[in-house]
Design an enzyme around this catalytic site. Structure first.
Site, PDB file in Angstrom:
ATOM      1  CB  THR A  10      -0.953   0.029   1.208  1.00 43.65           C
ATOM      2  OG1 THR A  10      -0.200  -0.133   2.414  1.00 43.65           O
ATOM      3  CG2 THR A  10      -1.993  -1.082   1.100  1.00 43.65           C
ATOM      4  CB  SER A 139      17.817  -2.191   5.732  1.00 42.47           C
ATOM      5  OG  SER A 139      18.376  -0.942   6.098  1.00 42.47           O
ATOM      6  CE1 TYR A 152      14.163  -1.320   9.739  1.00 43.29           C
ATOM      7  CE2 TYR A 152      16.306  -0.260   9.539  1.00 43.29           C
ATOM      8  CZ  TYR A 152      15.156  -0.763   8.960  1.00 43.29           C
ATOM      9  OH  TYR A 152      15.011  -0.736   7.587  1.00 43.29           O
ATOM     10  CE  LYS A 156      14.191  -4.157   7.222  1.00 41.79           C
ATOM     11  NZ  LYS A 156      13.240  -4.805   6.285  1.00 41.79           N
ATOM     12  N   GLY A 183      19.592   1.650   0.832  1.00 38.98           N
ATOM     13  CA  GLY A 183      20.004   2.695   1.755  1.00 38.98           C
ATOM     14  C   GLY A 183      18.911   3.742   1.884  1.00 38.98           C
ATOM     15  CB  THR A 187       9.277   5.387   1.169  1.00 43.29           C
ATOM     16  OG1 THR A 187       9.929   4.889   2.353  1.00 43.29           O
ATOM     17  CG2 THR A 187      10.076   4.950  -0.050  1.00 43.29           C
ATOM     18  CD  GLU A 188       3.091   6.136   3.731  1.00 46.02           C
ATOM     19  OE1 GLU A 188       3.005   5.171   4.516  1.00 46.02           O
ATOM     20  OE2 GLU A 188       2.120   6.588   3.111  1.00 46.02           O
ATOM     21  CG  PHE A 189      11.979   3.858   6.421  1.00 44.84           C
ATOM     22  CD1 PHE A 189      11.880   2.533   6.793  1.00 44.84           C
ATOM     23  CD2 PHE A 189      13.026   4.622   6.946  1.00 44.84           C
ATOM     24  CE1 PHE A 189      12.793   1.963   7.677  1.00 44.84           C
ATOM     25  CE2 PHE A 189      13.942   4.067   7.826  1.00 44.84           C
ATOM     26  CZ  PHE A 189      13.829   2.738   8.187  1.00 44.84           C
TER      27      PHE A 189
END
Length: 252
Positions: A10, A139, A152, A156, A183, A187-189
């Protein structure tokens, strides 16, 4: 035409992958939590590209929901050729002793356990055909632990390790496994990581021309469309102003 299953479709990399594969005529199984966005995406892709889309609205953290949705796929959607394990997130940017344990658990449940659940559920649709391609979104955080990245980075790194294990153990079934490690990508990250704080999110990309979601989706499409005897195993992708998970050359 082949069928691609995309989790986290999405927004961000997932939505961009839906666009690039849809534009090239692939049938799409689209997963996400936000049903309104899934419906809008399905409508747009079908109108723009004349393709078929099937929606699977579930949270990858929910083991039962994952297996129920995939186990009950209609017969015409059970030949999954490519799985893109994209669903993932970062929450918070705090020192270990100050971090929120709920954030840790959400990242572990989404980035690692969710990837495991979906892969495990989809493999029975690939193994009998002795064919398939699993693409896992890692990532640069898998390669370099950075300050206040702790869990996080750990999730990853786990994605990288799981990808290696899959690659070895699925060899007898001729299933490709590719890990893509982006890297800085706008985005919405960052907005999710900083829990809606737009100023903090924007600082992530200050002085950079970061990757775009389309940049990463185009690379994923390239990896997925190589000859059957070729597999890109592990790929790190950064913008030109980033060397790895730590070093940047930001313009003032």
């Amino acid at each position: 035409m082949k069928t691609v299953f995309i989790t986290g479709a999405t927004s961000g990399f997932g939505e961009a992958c839906a666009d690039v594969f849809g534009q090239n005529g692939y049938a799409l199984i689209l997963n996400g939590r936000r049903v309104d966005r899934l419906l809008s995406l399905k409508s747009r892709l079908e109108d723009d590209y004349g393709i078929r889309c099937h929606l699977l609205p579930f949270d990858v953290q929910n083991r039962r929901a994952v297996f129920t949705a995939i186990d009950t796929l209609p017969e015409e959607w059970r030949e999954v050729d490519i799985l893109i394990n994209n669903a993932g997130l970062a929450l918070g940017r705090n020192s270990f002793e100050e971090a929120d344990i709920d954030d840790w658990e959400t990242m572990i449940d989404t980035n690692l356990k969710g990837l495991l659940y979906v892969s495990k559920a989809v493999l029975p649709l690939m193994i009998p055909r002795n064919s398939g391609h699993i693409i896992n979104l890692g990532s640069v955080a898998a390669k370099d632990v950075y300050d206040k990245g702790n869990v996080y980075c750990a999730t990853k790194a786990a994605v990288e390790t799981v990808s290696k294990a899959m690659r070895i153990e699925l060899l007898p079934h001729r299933i490709k496994v590719t890990a893509i490690h982006p890297g800085a990508a706008e985005t919405e990250f960052a907005l999710v990581r900083f829990k809606g704080n737009e100023d903090a999110a924007k600082k992530t990309y200050t002085g950079l021309e970061p990757l775009t979601a389309k940049d990463v989706a185009d690379i994923i499409f390239y990896c997925a469309t190589l000859p059957p005897n070729v597999c890109i195993n592990d790929l790190v992708v950064t913008c030109v102003q980033q060397a790895d998970g730590i070093y940047f050359n930001r313009e003032s």
